[in-house]
Design a protein around this motif. Structure first.
Motif, short mmCIF file in Angstrom:
data_model
loop_
_atom_site.label_atom_id
_atom_site.label_comp_id
_atom_site.label_asym_id
_atom_site.label_seq_id
_atom_site.Cartn_x
_atom_site.Cartn_y
_atom_site.Cartn_z
N MET A 1 65.71 42.78 47.10
CA MET A 1 64.54 42.50 47.92
C MET A 1 63.60 41.59 47.11
O MET A 1 63.27 41.90 45.97
N PRO A 2 63.15 40.47 47.67
CA PRO A 2 62.21 39.59 46.96
C PRO A 2 60.91 40.31 46.63
O PRO A 2 60.48 41.20 47.37
N ASP A 3 60.28 39.91 45.50
CA ASP A 3 59.04 40.55 45.04
C ASP A 3 57.95 40.57 46.11
O ASP A 3 57.21 41.53 46.23
N HIS A 4 57.84 39.49 46.89
CA HIS A 4 56.74 39.43 47.86
C HIS A 4 56.95 40.37 49.05
O HIS A 4 56.04 40.60 49.83
N GLN A 5 58.13 40.97 49.17
CA GLN A 5 58.40 41.87 50.28
C GLN A 5 58.32 43.34 49.89
O GLN A 5 58.29 44.20 50.75
N ARG A 6 58.32 43.66 48.63
CA ARG A 6 58.27 45.05 48.22
C ARG A 6 56.83 45.47 47.95
O ARG A 6 55.97 44.65 47.67
N SER A 7 56.58 46.76 48.03
CA SER A 7 55.25 47.29 47.72
C SER A 7 55.04 47.28 46.22
O SER A 7 55.98 47.51 45.45
N LEU A 8 53.82 47.03 45.82
CA LEU A 8 53.48 47.05 44.40
C LEU A 8 53.32 48.48 43.93
O LEU A 8 52.80 49.33 44.66
N THR A 9 53.70 48.73 42.69
CA THR A 9 53.46 50.04 42.10
C THR A 9 51.98 50.13 41.70
O THR A 9 51.28 49.11 41.63
N SER A 10 51.53 51.31 41.40
CA SER A 10 50.14 51.50 40.97
C SER A 10 49.85 50.68 39.71
O SER A 10 48.79 50.05 39.60
N LEU A 11 50.79 50.68 38.77
CA LEU A 11 50.58 49.91 37.54
C LEU A 11 50.54 48.41 37.80
O LEU A 11 49.77 47.69 37.16
N GLU A 12 51.33 47.94 38.73
CA GLU A 12 51.30 46.52 39.08
C GLU A 12 49.98 46.15 39.74
O GLU A 12 49.43 45.07 39.48
N ILE A 13 49.45 47.04 40.54
CA ILE A 13 48.14 46.81 41.17
C ILE A 13 47.06 46.75 40.10
O ILE A 13 46.20 45.86 40.12
N ILE A 14 47.10 47.66 39.16
CA ILE A 14 46.12 47.68 38.07
C ILE A 14 46.23 46.40 37.25
O ILE A 14 45.22 45.78 36.91
N GLU A 15 47.46 46.00 36.92
CA GLU A 15 47.68 44.77 36.15
C GLU A 15 47.13 43.56 36.89
O GLU A 15 46.46 42.72 36.30
N ARG A 16 47.38 43.48 38.18
CA ARG A 16 46.90 42.36 38.98
C ARG A 16 45.37 42.34 38.98
O ARG A 16 44.75 41.29 38.82
N ARG A 17 44.76 43.50 39.17
CA ARG A 17 43.28 43.57 39.18
C ARG A 17 42.70 43.21 37.83
O ARG A 17 41.70 42.49 37.75
N PHE A 18 43.34 43.68 36.76
CA PHE A 18 42.89 43.33 35.41
C PHE A 18 42.93 41.81 35.23
O PHE A 18 41.99 41.21 34.70
N ASN A 19 44.03 41.20 35.66
CA ASN A 19 44.16 39.74 35.53
C ASN A 19 43.08 39.02 36.33
O ASN A 19 42.56 37.99 35.88
N GLU A 20 42.74 39.53 37.50
CA GLU A 20 41.67 38.94 38.29
C GLU A 20 40.33 39.03 37.56
O GLU A 20 39.54 38.09 37.55
N LEU A 21 40.06 40.20 36.97
CA LEU A 21 38.79 40.40 36.26
C LEU A 21 38.72 39.59 34.97
O LEU A 21 37.64 39.30 34.47
N SER A 22 39.88 39.22 34.44
CA SER A 22 39.95 38.45 33.20
C SER A 22 39.97 36.95 33.43
O SER A 22 39.92 36.19 32.48
N ALA A 23 40.07 36.53 34.69
CA ALA A 23 40.21 35.11 35.00
C ALA A 23 38.87 34.37 34.85
O ALA A 23 37.81 34.92 35.16
N GLN A 24 38.95 33.17 34.39
CA GLN A 24 37.78 32.30 34.30
C GLN A 24 37.40 31.87 35.70
O GLN A 24 38.24 31.85 36.59
N PRO A 25 36.22 31.47 36.03
CA PRO A 25 35.07 31.35 35.16
C PRO A 25 34.21 32.61 35.09
O PRO A 25 33.23 32.66 34.38
N THR A 26 34.57 33.66 35.83
CA THR A 26 33.73 34.86 35.88
C THR A 26 34.36 36.03 35.13
O THR A 26 34.14 37.17 35.48
N SER A 27 35.12 35.72 34.09
CA SER A 27 35.82 36.80 33.39
C SER A 27 34.83 37.78 32.77
O SER A 27 33.76 37.41 32.32
N LEU A 28 35.22 39.03 32.79
CA LEU A 28 34.41 40.07 32.17
C LEU A 28 34.61 40.04 30.67
O LEU A 28 35.68 39.67 30.18
N SER A 29 33.61 40.45 29.94
CA SER A 29 33.70 40.49 28.48
C SER A 29 32.84 41.63 27.96
O SER A 29 32.02 42.18 28.68
#
Length: 87
Positions: A1-29
């Protein structure tokens, strides 16, 4: 099953959110001066801080101090994300 069709695990959701919060230009520090233990003085972006925390030579005292500051900030701020400025 392609990645875009499967549900994300809780850890994958956390990783994605962390990456969003770490992205420029509004990254958290975190300010190293607040945490202490010889961390750099300028604000440390979360993605860089993550690398420091994963190093074996980083003491448990430093890791505990960082997590204490993260939890303190989370309790102060009702909505995760960059600080909101009013007016």
């Amino acid at each position: 099953m392609p990645d875009h069709q499967r549900s994300l695990t809780s850890l994958e959701i956390i990783e994605r959110r962390f990456n969003e919060l770490s992205a420029q230009p509004t990254s958290l520090s975190l300010d190293g001066r607040v945490i202490g233990f010889g961390l750099p003085r300028p604000p440390i972006p979360l993605d860089e801080l993550r690398i420091t925390l994963l190093k074996r030579q980083t003491s448990n005292q430093v890791k505990n101090a960082v997590w204490s500051e993260v939890v303190r900030r989370a309790q102060e701020q009702a909505t995760p994300g960059p600080p909101r400025h009013s007016g």
